[in-house]
Write a protein that holds these residues in place. Structure first.
Motif, PDB file in Angstrom:
ATOM      1  N   THR A   1       0.821  -1.215   0.000  1.00 41.04           N
ATOM      2  CA  THR A   1       0.000   0.000   0.000  1.00 41.04           C
ATOM      3  C   THR A   1       0.851   1.259   0.000  1.00 41.04           C
ATOM      4  O   THR A   1       0.341   2.352  -0.220  1.00 41.04           O
ATOM      5  N   ILE A   2       2.153   1.113   0.231  1.00 36.59           N
ATOM      6  CA  ILE A   2       3.025   2.285   0.201  1.00 36.59           C
ATOM      7  C   ILE A   2       3.099   2.875  -1.203  1.00 36.59           C
ATOM      8  O   ILE A   2       3.442   4.044  -1.387  1.00 36.59           O
ATOM      9  N   PHE A   3       2.752   2.058  -2.213  1.00 35.14           N
ATOM     10  CA  PHE A   3       2.744   2.550  -3.584  1.00 35.14           C
ATOM     11  C   PHE A   3       1.441   3.262  -3.930  1.00 35.14           C
ATOM     12  O   PHE A   3       1.304   3.808  -5.018  1.00 35.14           O
ATOM     13  N   SER A   4       0.495   3.216  -3.025  1.00 33.00           N
ATOM     14  CA  SER A   4      -0.814   3.810  -3.283  1.00 33.00           C
ATOM     15  C   SER A   4      -0.817   5.291  -2.965  1.00 33.00           C
ATOM     16  O   SER A   4       0.015   5.806  -2.219  1.00 33.00           O
ATOM     17  N   ASP A   5      -1.781   6.004  -3.543  1.00 30.17           N
ATOM     18  CA  ASP A   5      -1.964   7.426  -3.241  1.00 30.17           C
ATOM     19  C   ASP A   5      -2.936   7.637  -2.094  1.00 30.17           C
ATOM     20  O   ASP A   5      -3.314   8.760  -1.780  1.00 30.17           O
TER      21      ASP A   5
ATOM     22  N   ALA B   1      -0.045  12.578   1.211  1.00 32.17           N
ATOM     23  CA  ALA B   1       0.604  12.917  -0.054  1.00 32.17           C
ATOM     24  C   ALA B   1       2.013  13.445   0.181  1.00 32.17           C
ATOM     25  O   ALA B   1       2.310  14.056   1.210  1.00 32.17           O
ATOM     26  N   TRP B   2       2.865  13.172  -0.804  1.00 33.01           N
ATOM     27  CA  TRP B   2       4.205  13.739  -0.758  1.00 33.01           C
ATOM     28  C   TRP B   2       4.133  15.227  -1.089  1.00 33.01           C
ATOM     29  O   TRP B   2       3.389  15.649  -1.976  1.00 33.01           O
ATOM     30  N   ASP B   3       4.921  15.998  -0.378  1.00 37.28           N
ATOM     31  CA  ASP B   3       5.004  17.431  -0.667  1.00 37.28           C
ATOM     32  C   ASP B   3       6.115  17.636  -1.681  1.00 37.28           C
ATOM     33  O   ASP B   3       7.285  17.750  -1.334  1.00 37.28           O
ATOM     34  N   ILE B   4       5.737  17.663  -2.959  1.00 41.72           N
ATOM     35  CA  ILE B   4       6.752  17.723  -4.007  1.00 41.72           C
ATOM     36  C   ILE B   4       7.367  19.116  -4.124  1.00 41.72           C
ATOM     37  O   ILE B   4       8.347  19.317  -4.841  1.00 41.72           O
TER      38      ILE B   4
END
Length: 230
Positions: free
Chosen positions: A215-219, A223-226
């Motif tokens: 599930t780490i590949f899931s959104d 969310a990542w702060d890009i």
């Protein structure tokens, strides 16, 4: 004035020592070691007429922690464990699954889909250690291999330094998944033995928990702060 032989020895000794200390990290070293291991396993499998070792056999390799395995903490570097596990997976696949891996008509290929490694005790410099591996369990899609890094202390106490699980999936060239049970049957392993199923089911209760890591590949998580910067 030193002789030519003495000068050659003086100048050549440091590079020789450097080469010997880091032989396992030299260019093409990993490829050569893999090829030599694979060659020996193929020869053994051919001599055995592709008869596999028992399904849950413990397969071992002997190694030593050398300079190019160590980190600045003066023990075996964490990355070295995963590098060594490549050799372990080759050994299992070409010993337990030799028929499918070596007979081209099957058209089945094994792929490593992930490794979880746990550390309990450091492997000190120059320590001889044994890498042990075996089939752990499987489902309709995944095959799990179990690995241990062990060594014997001066007082003859056996130490388990690290334990790991590898997640393997079998695929055809088309990308279609082949079930581990089908592959095991092709390799002449008897899955009708109730003791085999009992062991598989018992170990699956442990291995299935690792699937939640996908599930780490899931959104569906934070969310990542890009836009963030170091």
């Amino acid at each position: 004035m030193p002789s030519i032989a003495t000068s050659t020895l003086i100048l050549g000794l440091p590079p020789l020592l450097l080469w010997a200390a880091h032989a396992k990290s030299l260019p093409l070293s990993y490829t050569l070691r893999s090829w030599l291991l694979l060659r020996s396993l193929i020869k053994r499998a051919q001599q055995n007429k592709f008869q596999p070792d028992p399904l849950f056999s413990i397969l071992s390799q002997d190694h030593r922690c050398l300079f190019d395995d160590m980190d600045y903490n003066q023990h075996m570097n964490n990355s070295s464990y995963n590098k060594m596990l490549d050799f372990s997976r080759i050994q299992v696949l070409y010993t337990i699954f030799s028929r499918v891996m070596m007979e081209p008509n099957h058209g089945v290929y094994a792929h490593n889909a992930g490794v979880v490694t746990l550390f309990k005790k450091e492997i000190p410099p120059f320590q001889k250690y044994k890498m042990q591996s075996r089939v752990f369990t499987w489902s309709e899609k995944w095959l799990f291999l179990e690995h241990r890094f062990v060594f014997t202390q001066a007082d003859n106490t056996l130490v388990v330094a690290s334990a790991a699980l590898s997640k393997i999936v079998f695929k055809r060239a088309s990308g279609k998944t082949v079930t581990p049970a089908h592959v095991l049957t092709l390799c002449l392993h008897d899955l009708n033995d109730p003791l085999v199923e009992e062991r598989r089911a018992r170990n699956w209760k442990i291995a299935q928990n690792l699937l939640s890591l996908d599930t780490i590949f899931s959104d569906n998580h934070d969310a990542w702060d890009i836009t963030s910067k170091l």
